[in-house]
Design a protein around this motif. Structure first.
Motif, short mmCIF file in Angstrom:
data_model
loop_
_atom_site.label_atom_id
_atom_site.label_comp_id
_atom_site.label_asym_id
_atom_site.label_seq_id
_atom_site.Cartn_x
_atom_site.Cartn_y
_atom_site.Cartn_z
N ASN A 152 0.81 -1.23 0.00
CA ASN A 152 0.00 0.00 0.00
C ASN A 152 0.84 1.28 0.00
N LEU A 153 2.14 1.14 -0.04
CA LEU A 153 3.03 2.30 0.03
C LEU A 153 3.83 2.50 -1.24
N ALA A 154 3.69 1.61 -2.20
CA ALA A 154 4.52 1.66 -3.40
C ALA A 154 3.65 1.64 -4.66
N ARG A 155 4.26 2.08 -5.74
CA ARG A 155 3.64 1.93 -7.07
C ARG A 155 4.31 0.75 -7.73
N TYR A 156 3.53 -0.07 -8.40
CA TYR A 156 4.04 -1.28 -9.03
C TYR A 156 3.92 -1.19 -10.55
N GLU A 157 4.92 -1.71 -11.22
CA GLU A 157 4.92 -1.86 -12.67
C GLU A 157 5.24 -3.34 -12.91
N VAL A 158 4.34 -4.05 -13.56
CA VAL A 158 4.49 -5.50 -13.74
C VAL A 158 4.64 -5.80 -15.23
N HIS A 159 5.67 -6.58 -15.56
CA HIS A 159 5.93 -6.97 -16.95
C HIS A 159 6.05 -8.49 -17.03
N ALA A 160 5.25 -9.10 -17.89
CA ALA A 160 5.39 -10.54 -18.14
C ALA A 160 6.67 -10.75 -18.93
N LEU A 161 7.41 -11.80 -18.61
CA LEU A 161 8.67 -12.09 -19.28
C LEU A 161 8.53 -13.36 -20.13
N ALA A 162 9.22 -13.38 -21.26
CA ALA A 162 9.25 -14.54 -22.14
C ALA A 162 10.71 -14.89 -22.40
#
Length: 94
Positions: free
Chosen positions: A73-83
């Motif tokens: 709840n304190l961070a911003r997340y950036e999620v990337h699927a990897l191949a």
């Protein structure tokens, strides 16, 4: 499924609670690393956050693990699927 998760702290929320949450991150990571669900984690140089590579069975598992993070709840997340970037199978080009 592997995912690169970049998380950055919201410095506008800077507090003792945030510092305590960050201090709990190694404890959160330890069992995940032991189980192979976190395969690498790095500090983002010059920033407040990290880059973690998760190896999980589903999007839902990743979502659950991120929700359990002390800094969720304190961070911003950036999620990337990897191949994987393996060379092509020579048998497929014939």
């Amino acid at each position: 499924m592997k995912f690169l998760v970049l998380w950055r702290m919201e410095l506008t929320l800077l507090s003792r609670g945030m510092a305590a949450a960050v201090a709990r991150m190694p404890e959160y990571a330890e069992p995940l690393e032991r189980d192979g669900r976190v395969v690498a984690r790095y500090h983002l140089v010059g920033q407040h956050g990290g880059a973690w590579i998760y190896d999980v069975s589903s999007n839902e598992e990743l979502d659950r693990l991120l929700g359990m993070s002390p800094v969720y709840n304190l961070a911003r997340y950036e999620v990337h699927a990897l191949a994987e970037m393996n060379p092509p199978d020579p048998g497929l080009t014939e």
